[in-house]
Design an enzyme around this catalytic site. Structure first.
Site: not given
Ligand code: COA
Length: 383
Positions: A226, A265, A319
Site C-alpha cells: 500500500h 492496482h 506511488d
C-alpha cells in the site's frame, strides 16, 4: 451463519465484495477516471487547493469563498501541536520509523483533543479538521527534531501544502514547488475503500473514536503493498542508477517473480490518472534541477514493465512517480508514506463519517479447516 457442511465461497482479498454505498469517491478502473464527490481529479488538480478538497471531501460540496477562507483559517490555527509532542518525539527510539512515530503521535494527541468525549457529527467534523491540520505538523516536526534541526512553528499565513513543505525543508518553497506539493496532496486525498480506509472503517464500525480510526488507517497504510510502495519504488530507481540499466533490472526482477513497486492496482487496469499527472511533475522537477537521470530511469522502468506485463494490464500507479516528486521537493524517502497519510487523513475521516451515517459492525466469517476432535494431553505427557 450457514450450516457448516458445505465449503462456502471464500473471497480472498475481498476483490469483488461491496461493503457500503458511498458518495465520496468513484474510480473507473477501465477508463482511468477518478472522481471526488463527482468532480474529476484532473479538474481538481488544475483548479483546486488541498484546503478546498478537504472541504469538498468532508462536506460533500465545493465551498464558497467565505467557507474556503474559514477552512483555511481553521486548518492554519489547528496546525500548532501541544509542546509536549516534542518530548514524545525525543523519547522515541533513535531511528524510529516516521510512520511509527506518526501513528504513535496521533494516538497521543487523542488525549489532548478538546472534544475527545464528544462523538457527535459536529464534533467529529471539527476533530477531522484538527487531524488534517496536525498530521502535517507531526511529520514536519519529527523530521527536524530527529535531525537536531530547529523546529519551525506553523505559519498561519501560508497555505497548508506550502507551510508543510517549509516546515520540513526549513525554507519557503517557490510558488511552483508549493503548488506541486498542493496538487500531490489533492491527488492523495482519497481513493475509495482502499486498504487503509477499510482499516479505518473496520475500527469505525465498532464505534471507536475518530482518532482511533486514523491510527488504524496509518497502521494499514505502512505496508509496501500500500503506501510503503512509494519508498520502495524510489529505492529501485536509486539502485538502478543509470537509465540504460533499467530494462535489464526489470526483466531480471520479473524473471525472479519479484514485484515492481509502484506498478499494478486492484482497481485500475489502465493508467492511474494520478500517475500521469505526477509523471509530468517529476519531469519538470528533473528539468528544474538540471538532472533528469532519475526521471529517465523511471520512464525506462515504466516502458519495460508496461511492455513485459501487457497481458496482465499492469501500469504505473500513483506511488511510482510520487516518490520522484517528493524527492525533487526535498522530502527524505522515509517520509514519503507519512506524506501520503498527511493527505489521506482527509479521505479517511470523510469516509468514516459517511460510514457512521449507516453504521454496521464489520464482522466477516472465516472458514475453519483445522482439526475438531483433538484430545487434550496433560502437560507432563507431551513429548
Ligand atoms: C497493488 C497490488 C497488490 C494489487 O494487485 P492485486 O490485485 O492483488 O493483483 P496481484 O498481486 O494478484 O497481481 C496479478 C498478477 O499481476 C502481477 N503483478 C501485479 N503487480 C505487479 C507488479 N507491481 N510487478 C510485477 N507483477 C505484478 C502479479 O504477479 C500477478 O501475476 P500472476 O497472475 O502471474 O500471479 C499489486 O499490483 C502490487 O503488489 N503492486 C506493487 C505494490 C504497489 O505498487 N502498491 C501500491 C498500490 S497503489
Amino acid at each position: 451463519m450457514k450450516a457448516d457442511l458445505e465449503t462456502p465461497r471464500i473471497d480472498r482479498g475481498l476483490d469483488d465484495v461491496y461493503v457500503k454505498e458511498t458518495k465520496i469517491c468513484f474510480i473507473d478502473g477501465e477508463q482511468g477516471r477518478l472522481l471526488y464527490r463527482g468532480y474529476d481529479i484532473r479538474d481538481l488538480a488544475e483548479h483546486s487547493s488541498f484546503e478546498e478538497t478537504v472541504f469538498l471531501l468532508l462536506q460533500g460540496r465545493l465551498p464558497n469563498r467565505a467557507e474556503l477562507e474559514r477552512t483555511k483559517s481553521e486548518l492554519a490555527a489547528a496546525r500548532t501541536l501541544p509542546p509536549s509532542v516534542l518530548k514524545l518525539f525525543r523519547s522515541m527510539p533513535e531511528h524510529a520509523a516516521p510512520m511509527d512515530v506518526l501513528r504513535t503521535a496521533v494516538s497521543y494527541l487523542s488525549g489532548f483533543d478538546p472534544e475527545r468525549a464528544d462523538s457527535t457529527r459536529a464534533a467529529n467534523m471539527r476533530k477531522a479538521m484538527r487531524l488534517v491540520a496536525q498530521l502535517a505538523t507531526i511529520v514536519a516536526t519529527y523530521e527536524r527534531s530527529r535531525k537536531g534541526q530547529r523546529v519551525l512553528r506553523p505559519d498561519p499565513k501560508l497555505g497548508h501544502a506550502e507551510d508543510f513543505l517549509r516546515m520540513i525543508t526549513g525554507k519557503r518553497p517557490s510558488p511552483e514547488r508549493a503548488r506541486m506539493m498542493d496538487v500531490a496532496l489533492i491527488l492523495y486525498a482519497d481513493h475509495a475503500i482502499n486498504a487503509s480506509t477499510f482499516g479505518a472503517i473496520v475500527a469505525a464500525s465498532t464505534l471507536a473514536d475518530l482518532h482511533s480510526t486514523v491510527v488504524s488507517a496509518i497502521a494499514v497504510l505502512k505496508g509496501p503493498l500500500h503506501g510503503g510502495a512509494i519508498e520502495a519504488a524510489l529505492s529501485a530507481i536509486e539502485e538502478i542508477r543509470r537509465p540504460e540499466a533499467a530494462e535489464e533490472y526489470v526483466v531480471n526482477a520479473l524473471r525472479n517473480k519479484q514485484k515492481i513497486f509502484g506498478f499494478g492496482h486492484r482497481v485500475y487496469k489502465t493508467y492511474d490518472p494520478r500517475a500521469l499527472m505526477l509523471k509530468e511533475y517529476a519531469r519538470k522537477l528533473g528539468d528544474l534541477q538540471g538532472d533528469s537521470t532519475y526521471f529517465r530511469i523511471a520512464t525506462a522502468i515504466e516502458e519495460t514493465v508496461v511492455r513485459e506485463l501487457a497481458s496482465k494490464r499492469i501500469y504505473p500507479n500513483v506511488d511510482f512517480y510520487s516518490g520522484l516528486v517528493f524527492h525533487g521537493l526535498g522530502i527524505p524517502s522515509d517520509l514519503f508514506t507519512p506524506v501520503f497519510a498527511v493527505a489521506r487523513v482527509s479521505g479517511w475521516t470523510a469516509q468514516v463519517m459517511e460510514y457512521w451515517e449507516d453504521n454496521r459492525l464489520l464482522r466477516p466469517l472465516d472458514w475453519y479447516v483445522g482439526p475438531k476432535d483433538l484430545e487434550y494431553t496433560p502437560l507432563d505427557e507431551r513429548a
